[in-house]
Design a protein around this motif. Structure first.
Motif, PDB file in Angstrom:
ATOM      1  N   THR A 170       9.480  38.373 -12.421  1.00  0.00           N
ATOM      2  CA  THR A 170       8.682  39.384 -12.693  1.00  0.00           C
ATOM      3  C   THR A 170       8.165  40.059 -11.574  1.00  0.00           C
ATOM      4  OG1 THR A 170       6.584  37.994 -12.654  1.00  0.00           O
ATOM      5  CG2 THR A 170       7.706  38.561 -14.893  1.00  0.00           C
ATOM      6  N   ARG A 171       7.809  41.218 -11.349  1.00  0.00           N
ATOM      7  CA  ARG A 171       7.153  41.784 -10.385  1.00  0.00           C
ATOM      8  C   ARG A 171       5.868  42.764 -10.690  1.00  0.00           C
ATOM      9  NH1 ARG A 171       7.795  47.147  -7.900  1.00  0.00           N
ATOM     10  NH2 ARG A 171       8.907  47.694  -9.628  1.00  0.00           N
ATOM     11  N   LEU A 172       4.776  42.416  -9.918  1.00  0.00           N
ATOM     12  CA  LEU A 172       3.578  43.426 -10.367  1.00  0.00           C
ATOM     13  C   LEU A 172       3.685  44.651  -9.856  1.00  0.00           C
ATOM     14  CD1 LEU A 172       0.672  43.443 -11.216  1.00  0.00           C
ATOM     15  CD2 LEU A 172      -0.080  42.530  -8.993  1.00  0.00           C
ATOM     16  N   VAL A 173       3.672  45.623 -10.505  1.00  0.00           N
ATOM     17  CA  VAL A 173       3.781  47.133 -10.261  1.00  0.00           C
ATOM     18  C   VAL A 173       2.386  47.734  -9.935  1.00  0.00           C
ATOM     19  CG1 VAL A 173       4.609  49.416 -10.937  1.00  0.00           C
ATOM     20  CG2 VAL A 173       6.006  47.311 -11.558  1.00  0.00           C
ATOM     21  N   LYS A 174       1.517  47.288 -10.923  1.00  0.00           N
ATOM     22  CA  LYS A 174       0.195  47.908 -10.678  1.00  0.00           C
ATOM     23  C   LYS A 174      -0.873  46.897 -11.501  1.00  0.00           C
ATOM     24  CE  LYS A 174      -0.094  52.397 -11.609  1.00  0.00           C
ATOM     25  NZ  LYS A 174      -0.305  53.673 -12.542  1.00  0.00           N
ATOM     26  N   GLU A 175      -2.115  46.857 -10.810  1.00  0.00           N
ATOM     27  CA  GLU A 175      -3.169  46.268 -11.196  1.00  0.00           C
ATOM     28  C   GLU A 175      -4.495  47.164 -11.050  1.00  0.00           C
ATOM     29  OE1 GLU A 175      -5.616  41.944 -11.618  1.00  0.00           O
ATOM     30  OE2 GLU A 175      -3.692  42.012 -10.431  1.00  0.00           O
ATOM     31  N   GLU A 176      -5.055  47.715 -12.004  1.00  0.00           N
ATOM     32  CA  GLU A 176      -6.081  48.365 -11.540  1.00  0.00           C
ATOM     33  C   GLU A 176      -7.142  48.040 -12.520  1.00  0.00           C
ATOM     34  OE1 GLU A 176      -5.148  52.375 -11.432  1.00  0.00           O
ATOM     35  OE2 GLU A 176      -3.973  52.211  -9.399  1.00  0.00           O
ATOM     36  N   GLY A 177      -8.325  47.328 -12.030  1.00  0.00           N
ATOM     37  CA  GLY A 177      -9.221  47.046 -13.303  1.00  0.00           C
ATOM     38  C   GLY A 177      -8.894  46.298 -14.375  1.00  0.00           C
TER      39      GLY A 177
END
Length: 255
Positions: A170-177
């Motif tokens: 897996t690859r984290l693309v975005k984490e906002e709140g």
């Protein structure tokens, strides 16, 4: 290339990274290749300090007019008292190095959303309904934990009798709140029926899958989980088209 320095031989030098005993004088571990010159330098400083202390003590004893045998006996006794302290210092140095390495390894682990996606697919592979609900429907998960709801594999959409899941990446693309996006970029996922029929499988390295998640009560839940759990490449959905179009009753009847 592994470099050596003069003075190779003697007592082994244990690598603080892999524990391999190296010949004294090596700058790099012959097993894992990590640099160990720092540890050897500490040992060399400790030896020089011990030699200086022994020379100072010898002079003091000679001034007292003691016999040579008595001087040597007292020096040996002093070395026995000093050796444990040197060993403790070296052990502490190794512990510090291991703590730093461990901190680096732990800090480089997968993010919480990535862990949730991995657990989501693993729950399908294991056909674990409770673990599946934990990352799809928190209310049903709580009810099942309290015995108020009896989850069923097929009712929640785990349709195949067996699943194959290998090498998920897996690859984290975005984490906002409370929102996150994780892309599944590697691994293989396939479903099987007992009769031998297969879903055909999906190679995520060829067909990456973008999973969106929302955080509810500090738990990451998978959006569109009915689509995300499909063990084959996702169908292309045209604008305005439903993901799972309803079939009207009688539409397929003939005569």
């Amino acid at each position: 290339m592994k470099w050596r320095v003069d003075g190779e031989g003697g007592s082994p030098l244990r690598c603080p990274y892999c524990g391999h005993d190296n010949p004294e004088g090596r700058r790099y571990c012959e097993e894992c290749g990590e640099k160990i010159a720092r540890l050897e330098a500490e040992r060399a400083r400790a030896r020089r300090k011990a030699l200086r202390e022994a020379a100072r003590m010898r002079l003091e004893l000679e001034k007292e007019g003691l016999e040579r045998e008595e001087i040597e006996r007292r020096l040996r006794r002093a070395r026995r008292r000093t050796a444990p302290r040197v060993g403790i210092l070296l052990a502490l140095a190794c512990l510090v190095v291991l703590a730093v390495v461990l901190a680096v390894v732990l800090s480089g682990g997968p993010s919480a959303p990535e862990k949730a996606v991995t657990e989501f697919f693993q729950s399908i592979k294991d056909r674990d309904v409770l673990a599946y609900l934990k990352h799809t429907d928190l209310d049903l998960y709580k009810m099942a934990k309290q015995g108020e709801y009896q989850p069923d594999l097929y009712a929640v959409g785990i349709d195949y009798d067996h699943y194959r899941l290998e090498g998920l990446k897996t690859r984290l693309v975005k984490e906002e709140g409370d929102y996150a996006e994780v892309e599944v970029v590697g691994g293989y996922f396939e479903g099987f029926y007992d009769q031998g029929e297969s879903s055909g499988g999906v190679d995520f390295s060829q067909y990456p899958r973008l999973v969106t998640l929302v955080k509810v009560e500090n738990t990451w839940l998978v959006n569109d989980y009915n689509l995300m759990k499909l063990p084959y490449p996702l169908p292309e959905i045209l604008p305005g088209e439903e993901e799972f179009p309803e079939v009207e009753e009688g539409a397929g009847d003939t005569g």
